[in-house]
Design a protein around this motif. Structure first.
Motif, PDB file in Angstrom:
ATOM      1  N   PHE A 101      17.150  12.875  39.787  1.00  0.00           N
ATOM      2  CA  PHE A 101      16.033  13.232  38.710  1.00  0.00           C
ATOM      3  C   PHE A 101      15.199  14.217  38.768  1.00  0.00           C
ATOM      4  CE2 PHE A 101      11.701  11.819  37.642  1.00  0.00           C
ATOM      5  CZ  PHE A 101      11.938  11.479  36.328  1.00  0.00           C
ATOM      6  N   GLU A 102      14.699  14.821  40.005  1.00  0.00           N
ATOM      7  CA  GLU A 102      14.206  16.053  40.040  1.00  0.00           C
ATOM      8  C   GLU A 102      14.707  17.050  39.569  1.00  0.00           C
ATOM      9  OE1 GLU A 102      10.718  16.150  40.626  1.00  0.00           O
ATOM     10  OE2 GLU A 102      10.752  13.953  40.650  1.00  0.00           O
ATOM     11  N   ALA A 103      16.015  17.463  39.892  1.00  0.00           N
ATOM     12  CA  ALA A 103      16.591  18.456  39.574  1.00  0.00           C
ATOM     13  C   ALA A 103      16.976  18.445  38.072  1.00  0.00           C
ATOM     14  CB  ALA A 103      18.051  18.597  40.289  1.00  0.00           C
ATOM     15  N   GLU A 104      17.246  17.215  37.485  1.00  0.00           N
ATOM     16  CA  GLU A 104      17.176  17.216  36.043  1.00  0.00           C
ATOM     17  C   GLU A 104      16.161  17.746  35.319  1.00  0.00           C
ATOM     18  OE1 GLU A 104      18.847  14.025  32.775  1.00  0.00           O
ATOM     19  OE2 GLU A 104      17.962  13.287  34.652  1.00  0.00           O
ATOM     20  N   ARG A 105      14.980  17.067  35.828  1.00  0.00           N
ATOM     21  CA  ARG A 105      13.805  17.571  35.198  1.00  0.00           C
ATOM     22  C   ARG A 105      13.376  19.084  35.204  1.00  0.00           C
ATOM     23  NH1 ARG A 105       9.303  13.564  35.076  1.00  0.00           N
ATOM     24  NH2 ARG A 105       8.051  15.342  35.033  1.00  0.00           N
ATOM     25  N   SER A 106      13.760  19.604  36.388  1.00  0.00           N
ATOM     26  CA  SER A 106      13.731  21.088  36.396  1.00  0.00           C
ATOM     27  C   SER A 106      14.267  21.852  35.573  1.00  0.00           C
ATOM     28  CB  SER A 106      13.962  21.456  38.122  1.00  0.00           C
ATOM     29  OG  SER A 106      13.912  22.838  38.011  1.00  0.00           O
ATOM     30  N   VAL A 107      15.690  21.415  35.290  1.00  0.00           N
ATOM     31  CA  VAL A 107      16.734  22.006  34.677  1.00  0.00           C
ATOM     32  C   VAL A 107      16.265  21.906  33.411  1.00  0.00           C
ATOM     33  CG1 VAL A 107      19.171  22.235  33.662  1.00  0.00           C
ATOM     34  CG2 VAL A 107      18.555  22.218  36.185  1.00  0.00           C
TER      35      VAL A 107
END
Length: 163
Positions: A101-107
């Motif tokens: 989730f966090e990596a997806e939001r960042s990307v």
């Protein structure tokens, strides 16, 4: 300028250093590469990598097909490559499917910047990637189920989009 930028679940990096992966197929200055990584939110990790005796920052080898990098880093480098190539059309096929989730939001923040002013076709299962689309076509088993905006689909009787 390239006509089409393609992003898939399997980020396609080459066994080259970071700067050569970003500039792949183009003559680009170090400043252009650095600017592209800043837009792609990849500058911080790219400039701080260190592997081996004389390998630092943008000269760091990514390993065979980028295996020494995590998925989020690979995608960010591909976003930087696309920023540099400046395509008219973007095709995103489950590009954040393997991310947490966090990596997806960042990307997604980097992809949002990249999509500005470009025609973009997104294939995705996750809401975050398609939420801001102007037009969404919901497919199931090869059949078109619904067409509309995120809000229209969320409010529809079929309810293909759920939070």
């Amino acid at each position: 300028m390239s006509q089409i930028g393609l992003f898939t679940q399997e980020p396609a990096l080459l066994s080259l250093c970071i700067k050569d992966n970003i500039a792949y197929g183009r003559d680009a200055t170090s400043l252009q590469i650095e600017d592209a990584t800043k837009i792609a939110h990849a500058h911080t990790f790219s400039s701080s990598l260190e592997r081996g005796y004389n390998t630092k920052g943008y000269d760091t080898q990514v390993g065979r097909a980028g295996l020494s990098l995590i998925e989020e880093q690979k995608i960010r480098l591909l976003v930087a490559r696309a920023v540099l190539s400046n395509p008219c059309i973007l095709l995103l096929d489950e590009v954040t499917g393997e991310l947490g989730f966090e990596a997806e939001r960042s990307v997604q923040k980097a992809l949002d910047l990249l999509m500005l002013g470009r025609s973009t076709m997104i294939i995705g299962r996750r809401l975050l990637l398609i939420k801001n689309a102007n037009f969404i076509a919901v497919m199931e088993e090869g059949q078109l189920m619904e067409i509309g905006t995120h809000d229209e689909l969320k409010a529809s009787d079929i309810g293909c989009i759920q939070m």
